[in-house]
Scaffold this motif. Structure first.
Motif, short mmCIF file in Angstrom:
data_model
loop_
_atom_site.label_atom_id
_atom_site.label_comp_id
_atom_site.label_asym_id
_atom_site.label_seq_id
_atom_site.Cartn_x
_atom_site.Cartn_y
_atom_site.Cartn_z
N ALA A 171 -14.70 0.35 -0.41
CA ALA A 171 -13.74 -0.76 -0.44
C ALA A 171 -14.19 -1.88 0.48
N THR A 172 -14.41 -3.05 -0.09
CA THR A 172 -14.73 -4.23 0.69
C THR A 172 -13.46 -5.07 0.85
N LEU A 173 -13.55 -6.12 1.62
CA LEU A 173 -12.41 -7.02 1.79
C LEU A 173 -12.04 -7.65 0.45
N SER A 174 -13.03 -7.94 -0.38
CA SER A 174 -12.76 -8.52 -1.70
C SER A 174 -11.99 -7.55 -2.58
N ASP A 175 -12.30 -6.25 -2.46
CA ASP A 175 -11.55 -5.25 -3.22
C ASP A 175 -10.10 -5.19 -2.78
N ALA A 176 -9.88 -5.30 -1.47
CA ALA A 176 -8.51 -5.30 -0.95
C ALA A 176 -7.74 -6.52 -1.43
N VAL A 177 -8.42 -7.66 -1.52
CA VAL A 177 -7.78 -8.87 -2.03
C VAL A 177 -7.41 -8.68 -3.50
N MET A 237 9.16 2.13 -9.10
CA MET A 237 7.95 2.91 -8.90
C MET A 237 7.42 2.64 -7.50
N VAL A 238 7.10 3.70 -6.78
CA VAL A 238 6.54 3.57 -5.43
C VAL A 238 5.08 4.02 -5.48
N PRO A 239 4.14 3.09 -5.38
CA PRO A 239 2.74 3.48 -5.45
C PRO A 239 2.19 3.87 -4.08
N TYR A 240 1.48 4.98 -4.04
CA TYR A 240 0.73 5.34 -2.84
C TYR A 240 -0.60 4.61 -2.91
N LEU A 241 -0.92 3.88 -1.86
CA LEU A 241 -2.16 3.10 -1.83
C LEU A 241 -2.95 3.43 -0.57
N MET A 242 -4.26 3.25 -0.66
CA MET A 242 -5.12 3.57 0.46
C MET A 242 -6.03 2.38 0.75
N SER A 243 -6.11 2.02 2.02
CA SER A 243 -7.00 0.94 2.43
C SER A 243 -8.24 1.51 3.11
N SER A 244 -9.32 0.75 3.03
CA SER A 244 -10.58 1.04 3.75
C SER A 244 -11.25 2.33 3.31
N HIS A 245 -10.99 2.78 2.10
CA HIS A 245 -11.73 3.94 1.58
C HIS A 245 -13.20 3.56 1.42
N PRO A 246 -14.13 4.48 1.61
CA PRO A 246 -15.55 4.15 1.37
C PRO A 246 -15.74 3.47 0.02
N ALA A 267 -3.43 -4.88 6.01
CA ALA A 267 -2.45 -5.98 6.00
C ALA A 267 -2.35 -6.63 4.63
N LEU A 268 -3.48 -6.75 3.93
CA LEU A 268 -3.46 -7.37 2.60
C LEU A 268 -2.54 -6.63 1.64
N LEU A 269 -2.46 -5.32 1.77
CA LEU A 269 -1.65 -4.53 0.85
C LEU A 269 -0.16 -4.64 1.17
N GLN A 270 0.14 -5.20 2.34
CA GLN A 270 1.53 -5.48 2.71
C GLN A 270 1.64 -6.94 3.16
N TYR A 271 1.14 -7.79 2.29
CA TYR A 271 1.03 -9.21 2.62
C TYR A 271 2.39 -9.88 2.84
N ARG A 272 3.46 -9.28 2.31
CA ARG A 272 4.78 -9.89 2.46
C ARG A 272 5.36 -9.71 3.86
N ASN A 273 4.87 -8.74 4.58
CA ASN A 273 5.39 -8.49 5.93
C ASN A 273 4.99 -9.64 6.85
N PRO A 274 5.96 -10.35 7.43
CA PRO A 274 5.64 -11.49 8.30
C PRO A 274 4.71 -11.13 9.45
N LYS A 275 4.78 -9.88 9.90
CA LYS A 275 3.92 -9.46 11.01
C LYS A 275 2.44 -9.45 10.62
N ASN A 276 2.18 -9.40 9.33
CA ASN A 276 0.80 -9.34 8.86
C ASN A 276 0.22 -10.71 8.53
N TYR A 277 1.00 -11.78 8.72
CA TYR A 277 0.58 -13.10 8.26
C TYR A 277 -0.80 -13.50 8.78
N SER A 278 -1.02 -13.40 10.08
CA SER A 278 -2.28 -13.85 10.67
C SER A 278 -3.47 -13.06 10.14
#
Length: 636
Positions: free
Chosen positions: A498-504, A487-496, A561-572
């Motif tokens: 959405a806080t950082l806690s919601d992204a976590v 299953m490939v989910p379409y996800l959206m970040s920073s929608h009105p 970045a949180l939604l693609q936390y596995r990507n090493p480029k997003n670590y920081s």
């Protein structure tokens, strides 16, 4: 092969024409396929006996480019293509795109920014008093005073900025014919101010007959976010063709008037459109430039319906196509499949059968056709309405017929499956089995968008629990079938909302469930959507509640970045986001952790974990010795 519409006077004269009735100006290259708006409008007018030419992607810096087809007898019809020109040119981060799939060879820069305004202004400069009718997505969604993300301000109606005489909004097949007939009968464009599905400008609203609603003016919505929210609510509530009222918005001394929406096409009328003699390919003049990439997505796909009663806040389909679903007959769709099979490039695979939502085939309830869509009630949010008709039988029958067409090897579904609608069907297991057995190409695309209830209520999407149940049933069905499908989910970040806690929260769910999105869409504030109104005002126009909006580039980057936390480029970025949100528990080497601890901090943590592990073992089995002292690491 069906003949293309003229793109030069040589083409026109070859048909015996010395003059064109209408010249369609487009920001897209000319692709004569029913997935492209200019092709539909051109063919509809042609079928009514009008002489139509196509002026695709004219050089807006050169007056001569607008003289190629001469002055039309009745009007220029101006659109900017299948996508708003600013969306075509810029990412959600406002960075210039390097490619344009609607242009020859995918080359960028062949249309201007704000193409509708530029094209219309140039036509007005060259031909002075010629009639100009604007249409398409850019005109339709900018018909009122609107927030413009790229300028970060409220702009006036594009009808005024462009200098066009009239806008045909929505899908426009009906109203473009009515406008053409009025012009052909000698009515001047400025007096065509009475047709459903059009927007006009007048100086005195005393001329209007019948009931109308005046929404806050351009000046008011520019100065007040509350007024903007109120104006949007009135616009949103009056997009139904049965119960909607005429809307009036003052701009200085001029009134912009939206007449009531046009009635949706009947099944017979929609079938008639798709039976028109489309060439179903890009114009051969583009061959030497590499063709037009956008055709690849639609050439072997079938659009079976339009409109959507899902009404997601971030989607403009309800504002453009409407909430009443319209669908084609099985016969019309099968005819199109036969045309595909006869194409020399067809390999046996129909890539998609759907539309705005694949598994909608009928209006959500019979009441919609009598009384219109409900004003303050959504069909699927927060849960399916008790009056909704949930039935997948017609869609499944259609898919079976397509599978049986000689020459068709596989029929895929790649447009979105509305999973909450599917889950409301008592036969959902049987439906899922058939879809998984025959119509999934290894992975099923669905659009939960988020998992946090705080965000979903602003998106007008169903709760996260229904998506989790859908995932469970999808996995269960595939297991029973012995199929290894994802299953490939379409996800959206920073929608009105959405806080950082919601992204976590969403990232933690993805980690726990094993889902991992390859792509994440940053919320893109495009004209005409409820979400864009929330983004601009910080207010939910439906409730007038205040809404949190992430606007800093840093926070947007952290949410994404949180939604693609596995990507090493997003670590920081993920590390900073988790610390900012106070979620240090998700940093480390435990199974619940999203990322490992930073160097240095990790050593302290490992020692602490080793000591704690030794203490637990000593207590459980006296005298037991640990092995390496390192926790078992989960592959990421």
């Amino acid at each position: 092969m069906n003949e293309f519409l003229p793109i030069s006077m040589e083409d026109a004269r070859a048909r015996g024409w010395d003059e064109l009735d209408f010249v369609i100006v487009s920001g897209d290259a000319y692709v004569d396929h029913p997935s492209f708006g200019i092709a539909i409008i051109g063919r509809v007018l042609e079928s009514r006996g009008y002489r139509v030419g196509i002026l695709a992607q004219p050089d807006w810096r050169n007056e001569e480019a607008f003289k190629v087809l001469g002055r039309p007898k009745y009007a220029f019809l101006v659109g900017t293509g299948n996508i708003d020109s600013m969306v075509s040119h810029y990412t959600a981060a406002k960075k210039r795109r390097s490619q344009d799939s609607y242009s020859p060879g995918g080359k960028a820069g062949l249309r201007p920014d704000r193409a509708l305004i530029t094209y219309c202004n140039m036509i007005r400069k060259v031909y002075k008093d010629v009639a100009i009718v604007a249409g398409g997505i850019e005109a339709s969604l900018r018909r009122f005073a609107h927030y413009d993300y790229w300028d970060d301000k409220v702009r006036s109606s594009v009808l005024l900025d462009s200098g066009a005489d009239i806008i045909v909004y929505g899908m426009a097949e009906k109203q473009i014919v009515e406008v053409a007939e009025a012009l052909a009968s000698g009515i001047e464009a400025k007096y065509i101010n009475y047709m459903a599905g059009t927007v006009c400008k007048i100086s005195d609203i005393g001329y209007l007959s019948g009931e109308c609603i005046e929404v806050p003016s351009y000046e008011q919505v520019s100065e007040s976010r509350e007024k903007y929210a109120q104006a949007f609510k009135l616009q949103y509530d009056n997009q139904d063709p049965i119960r909607g009222k005429v809307l009036v918005q003052k701009h200085g001394s001029t009134y912009v008037v939206q007449n009531t929406p046009a009635m949706p096409l009947s099944r017979e009328e929609l079938d008639e459109v798709y039976r028109l003699p489309f060439a179903r390919k890009y114009h051969p003049s583009y061959e030497k430039m590499g063709g037009v990439p956008a055709i690849a997505e639609v050439k072997f796909s079938i659009l079976s319906e339009r409109g959507c009663f899902g009404s997601c806040s971030f989607c403009a389909i309800g504002f453009h196509q409407g909430r009443i679903v319209q669908s084609r007959s099985h016969e019309s769709i099968l005819e199109e499949a036969e045309l595909m099979v006869a194409d020399k490039d067809f390999k046996g695979y129909i890539h998609d059968v759907g539309g705005a939502t694949a598994n909608f085939r009928e209006p959500s309830c019979q009441k919609q056709l009598r009384e219109g869509t409900c004003k303050n009630v959504q069909c699927l949010y927060p849960k399916p309405c008790k009056n909704i008709t949930v039935d997948h039988s017609d869609y499944l029958t259609l898919l079976r017929k397509l599978r049986a067409v000689k020459g068709v090897k596989k029929v895929f579904i790649r447009s979105g499956i509305r999973y909450d609608y599917l889950m409301a069907d008592n036969n959902r297991k049987g439906i899922l089995k058939e879809i998984c057995s025959h119509h999934v190409s290894g992975q099923l695309k669905v659009a939960p968008e988020h998992i946090s209830q705080n965000v979903l209520k602003r998106m007008r999407k169903p709760g996260g629990e229904i998506f989790k149940k859908f995932v469970h049933e999808y996995e269960k069905v595939n297991k029973e079938l012995g199929m290894n499908q994802y299953m490939v989910p379409y996800l959206m970040s920073s929608h009105p909302g959405a806080t950082l806690s919601d992204a976590v929260e969403l990232a933690a769910y993805l980690h726990e469930s094993g889902l991992y999105p390859e792509q994440v869409q940053d919320f893109y504030p495009t004209p005409g959507t409820l979400s864009t109104a929330m983004y601009h005002t910080g207010i939910d126009p439906m409730t007038m509640d205040k809404v949190y909006v992430a606007k800093s580039s840093e926070e947007k980057a952290m949410q994404r970045a949180l939604l693609q936390y596995r990507n090493p480029k997003n670590y920081s970025l993920v590390l900073k986001a988790l610390k900012t949100a106070g979620r240090h528990d998700l940093i480390g080497y435990g199974r619940e952790c999203l990322i490992r601890s930073p160097k240095g901090e990790g050593e302290v943590l490992r020692q602490g974990e080793r000591s704690d592990k030794t203490r637990r073992k000593s207590k459980a089995t006296p005298g037991a010795k640990g092995r390496s002292g390192k926790p078992k690491r989960r592959s990421r």
